[in-house]
Enzyme design. Structure first.
Site, PDB file in Angstrom:
ATOM      1  N   HIS A 182      65.691  33.248  16.493  1.00 36.14           N
ATOM      2  CA  HIS A 182      65.691  34.598  17.065  1.00 36.14           C
ATOM      3  C   HIS A 182      66.766  35.471  16.424  1.00 36.14           C
ATOM      4  O   HIS A 182      66.538  36.642  16.124  1.00 36.14           O
ATOM      5  CB  HIS A 182      65.925  34.532  18.573  1.00 36.14           C
ATOM      6  CG  HIS A 182      66.145  35.872  19.211  1.00 36.14           C
ATOM      7  ND1 HIS A 182      65.114  36.678  19.626  1.00 36.14           N
ATOM      8  CD2 HIS A 182      67.285  36.559  19.488  1.00 36.14           C
ATOM      9  CE1 HIS A 182      65.607  37.805  20.123  1.00 36.14           C
ATOM     10  NE2 HIS A 182      66.923  37.751  20.057  1.00 36.14           N
ATOM     11  N   HIS A 195      68.376  40.065  13.531  1.00 34.35           N
ATOM     12  CA  HIS A 195      67.379  39.184  14.145  1.00 34.35           C
ATOM     13  C   HIS A 195      66.280  38.920  13.126  1.00 34.35           C
ATOM     14  O   HIS A 195      65.404  39.756  12.898  1.00 34.35           O
ATOM     15  CB  HIS A 195      66.805  39.826  15.409  1.00 34.35           C
ATOM     16  CG  HIS A 195      67.850  40.100  16.452  1.00 34.35           C
ATOM     17  ND1 HIS A 195      68.659  41.207  16.414  1.00 34.35           N
ATOM     18  CD2 HIS A 195      68.221  39.389  17.560  1.00 34.35           C
ATOM     19  CE1 HIS A 195      69.484  41.188  17.448  1.00 34.35           C
ATOM     20  NE2 HIS A 195      69.241  40.093  18.153  1.00 34.35           N
ATOM     21  N   HIS A 220      67.973  56.057  51.392  1.00 37.86           N
ATOM     22  CA  HIS A 220      67.308  57.143  50.679  1.00 37.86           C
ATOM     23  C   HIS A 220      68.225  58.330  50.413  1.00 37.86           C
ATOM     24  O   HIS A 220      67.775  59.346  49.884  1.00 37.86           O
ATOM     25  CB  HIS A 220      66.091  57.615  51.478  1.00 37.86           C
ATOM     26  CG  HIS A 220      64.925  56.688  51.408  1.00 37.86           C
ATOM     27  ND1 HIS A 220      65.006  55.356  51.741  1.00 37.86           N
ATOM     28  CD2 HIS A 220      63.633  56.902  51.032  1.00 37.86           C
ATOM     29  CE1 HIS A 220      63.814  54.790  51.587  1.00 37.86           C
ATOM     30  NE2 HIS A 220      62.968  55.704  51.155  1.00 37.86           N
ATOM     31  N   GLU A 271      58.445  54.376  39.361  1.00 36.29           N
ATOM     32  CA  GLU A 271      59.441  55.334  38.868  1.00 36.29           C
ATOM     33  C   GLU A 271      59.909  55.020  37.447  1.00 36.29           C
ATOM     34  O   GLU A 271      60.029  55.914  36.613  1.00 36.29           O
ATOM     35  CB  GLU A 271      60.656  55.388  39.804  1.00 36.29           C
ATOM     36  CG  GLU A 271      60.379  55.962  41.171  1.00 36.29           C
ATOM     37  CD  GLU A 271      59.937  54.914  42.179  1.00 36.29           C
ATOM     38  OE1 GLU A 271      59.790  55.274  43.369  1.00 36.29           O
ATOM     39  OE2 GLU A 271      59.753  53.739  41.774  1.00 36.29           O
ATOM     40  N   PRO A 312      66.349  47.960  24.256  1.00 35.69           N
ATOM     41  CA  PRO A 312      66.240  47.539  25.652  1.00 35.69           C
ATOM     42  C   PRO A 312      64.800  47.100  25.923  1.00 35.69           C
ATOM     43  O   PRO A 312      63.878  47.926  25.902  1.00 35.69           O
ATOM     44  CB  PRO A 312      66.595  48.809  26.435  1.00 35.69           C
ATOM     45  CG  PRO A 312      67.377  49.648  25.481  1.00 35.69           C
ATOM     46  CD  PRO A 312      66.775  49.367  24.140  1.00 35.69           C
TER      47      PRO A 312
END
Length: 664
Positions: A270, A39, A479, A417, A129
């Site tokens: 990119h 990249h 849950h 979370e 990520p």
């Protein structure tokens, strides 16, 4: 820094500023051409920012890459990995040679396609990520403030800088983490936003039209907007950011693929720019007439001088540390060896539980362990995603960290979370802290990308995940974890512990803290379970599976984990045969044992039964594909826990019936 001082500094820098920035650009361009992949756009667009940051502000020492008080650079837009690799080579990191640059994206080199944590090459975390790096950075900044409160400015006082792009800011995890950073007023956190108006699919307008600056203002950050190619504006912005009492967000207008004749500011920039004519045109446009991978001595020497800028500061810091009465505690915190410290604590907890034999939820047992660990381990920083009372992660010795007090050891993460898990990764990477935090096991799905990266990076992060089965009862299938045991066990280098009682819970905590190179998940019950283990000195959970009740040459061997172990023990008393019961608190630990140990548990002639309130996936490696498994093959239901175990056939009688059927 005043405007006059900034201008004077710029006059000194401008002599070779363009060439220094271009050295980054062409190392990136040449390496990506050689690899025929990568990249190119981001390193070329952010080279000016990197040059000002490193030459004017960044506190580091390539001769001591793990210097505890160094500034950290987190390249969250990790596809631009040739930017940090170029900086490491240019400033003189010993392991980042020109040979490493030439072998970009090749196996066995320190230059993988996306940055992988490598402190000796200046790579502070694994990114790629999108959104993870900026969220890790929040953890770095938390760690810096907490350790500063403990050890003072003389030993720990540094900045965390972040390079990030549109993609990172689109990812939900960045919202969670940056909101938390603003709430905590992490003023030593400075983010550079590569605002280049480009995505892979087209210009930014096709998918991302929010006002990013107002968003960060709403988080409570200081926000500036600058020309990311103007060194004076860059320098002034950094100087201002260092004076704020909030995190800083610097939106830098840049041109992706800066200097390329046809791809500058285009989506095509990119990826890998490898066209010979485009590369030749870029060399002409930027006045760089040197051969590939050649950095002229005068430019390289200027960069190497940048690598020496903090030599005196490093020397002075070392002297301060050596003469500090906190030297031993500081070095112990960053060394991270706690086995000797916690062994007697864990043993005392085990003996007390064995003597009292309580019927407690393992989440409560976990809290009991933490009550003893936290007072003797100031390195532990806990928290919860708005479930403190349910997770039992806060102790009498816990003090909440907030914007007015960093001298604590507990964070109210709120319902974040994923951000919590990513921030814990940053805290662990920073060093000096062992992060742990709680949520329900079901929400491991929200945390999973960060848990996977902790395993990939070999970081000690402890996830306390309670309400681990249909045993949570009335909250219902939304849950109730069913497939989560298997999903987490599938992650390499992650230890998934499912203890059966308080003694196994204490041993799981001991192993989690001793595991310096791997994260751990403690899957804990909501419902009470009896104490079934006796007092013992050996950590039996370390074996992953072990005989809890033996029989010579058994006719039936029952393997069970967690809250189902006591069912297996009860069933063993009702089966008219010789029955062995094996507790399996950790598949990963069991897999690490040698073949002879495995065979000592598994009698080939024995009927094998597996019992666990989750799906079967993974159990065949232990019991075989054609053995009986008693567990879940669907989602749960909403009802009291005892009703659910009966409804789904995870009972003592079900085990007895299965054994008797096989014994016929």
């Amino acid at each position: 820094m005043s405007q006059a001082l900034a201008e004077n500094a710029q006059n000194e820098l401008s002599l070779n500023f363009k060439d220094m920035a271009n050295a980054i650009r062409f190392l990136a361009l040449d390496a990506i051409k050689a690899a025929n992949s990568g990249h190119t756009g981001m390193p070329m667009g952010m080279a000016d920012i990197a040059t000002v940051l490193y030459s004017k502000f960044f506190k580091f020492n390539p001769k001591d890459p793990t210097w505890a008080n160094r500034d950290r650079l987190i390249v969250s837009n990790g596809h631009g990995s040739m930017l940090p690799y170029s900086l490491a080579y240019l400033t003189g990191y010993e392991k980042m040679t020109i040979e490493q640059i030439r072998n970009f994206r090749q196996i066995g080199y320190h230059t993988p396609g996306h940055p992988e944590v490598d402190f000796e090459c200046g790579i502070e975390t694994t990114t790629g990520p999108l959104g993870q790096g900026i969220s890790n950075a929040v953890g770095f900044a938390v760690a810096e403030r907490v350790l500063n409160a403990r050890f003072g400015d003389d030993l720990l006082n540094h900045y965390t800088y972040v390079f990030t792009g549109d993609g990172c800011l689109m990812e939900g995890v960045s919202h969670e983490a940056c909101s938390l950073a603003g709430h905590l007023k992490l003023s030593k956190l400075i983010v550079f936003y590569d605002d280049n108006n480009v995505t892979i699919d087209g210009t930014i307008e096709i998918s991302f039209t929010e006002d990013v600056k107002k968003r960060f203002e709403a988080y409570g950050w200081d926000v500036q907007e600058i020309d990311g190619h103007d060194p004076v504006q860059i320098e002034n912005a950094i100087a201002k950011a260092q004076t704020t009492d909030t995190p800083s967000f610097i939106a830098c207008k840049t041109k992706i693929g800066f200097g390329t004749p046809t791809q500058e500011s285009q989506p095509s920039a990119h990826g890998a720019i490898t066209n010979d004519d485009e590369i030749a045109g870029t060399r002409k446009n930027l006045g760089w007439d040197h051969e590939p991978f050649v950095i002229p001595d005068d430019i390289l020497n200027q960069w190497r001088d940048v690598g020496e800028l903090n030599k005196q500061e490093h020397h002075d810091w070392t002297n301060r540390l050596n003469h500090s009465d906190q030297k031993d505690a500081f070095e112990h915190a960053f060394r991270g060896d706690h086995a000797k410290c916690i062994a007697p604590v864990i043993q005392a907890v085990k003996e007390k539980i064995a003597a009292e034999k309580p019927s407690d939820a393992t989440r409560k047992s976990s809290g009991r362990v933490l009550e003893k660990l936290i007072p003797v381990m100031p390195e532990m920083v806990g928290g919860s995603a708005d479930l403190t009372g349910s997770n039992n992660t806060k102790t009498k010795s816990s003090t909440v960290i907030d914007r007015n007090n960093y001298a604590g050891n507990y964070i109210n993460y709120g319902v974040r979370e994923h951000g919590m898990a990513a921030a814990m990764n940053g805290m662990a990477l920073h060093g000096g802290i062992i992060p742990y935090a709680g949520t329900f096991l079901q929400f491991a799905d929200y945390s999973r990308p960060a848990i996977r990266l902790a395993a990939l990076m070999k970081q000690r992060v402890v996830h306390v995940m309670t309400h681990d089965s249909i045993g949570l009862g009335e909250d219902g299938p939304t849950h109730q974890p069913v497939e989560h045991y298997a999903a987490l066990r599938a992650i390499p280098n992650l230890y998934f512990y499912r203890p059966c009682d308080g003694i196994e819970t204490a041993e799981s905590w001991e192993l989690a803290i001793e595991s310096k190179d791997a994260p751990s998940v403690l899957a804990l019950t909501r419902q009470n379970v009896p104490t079934v283990c006796e007092a013992r000195k050996e950590n039996m959970v370390a074996k992953g599976a072990y005989i809890l009740k033996d029989a010579s040459d058994p006719d039936v061997t029952i393997f069970a984990s967690g809250s189902e172990v006591h069912l297996a023990l009860e069933a063993s008393e009702k089966i008219d045969a010789k029955v062995r019961v094996v507790s399996v608190p950790c598949f990963e630990r069991f897999a690490e044992q040698d073949g002879s140990y495995y065979q000592s548990l598994v009698c080939n002639k024995s009927i094998k039964i597996g019992v666990e309130a989750g799906v079967r996936f993974g159990w065949d490696a232990i019991i075989g594909a054609h053995s009986t498994f008693i567990g879940m093959n669907s989602f749960g239901e909403s009802a009291p826990s005892e009703v659910l175990f009966e409804h789904f056939g995870i009972t003592t009688q079900a085990i007895v019936d299965a054994a008797n059927q096989k014994l016929k």
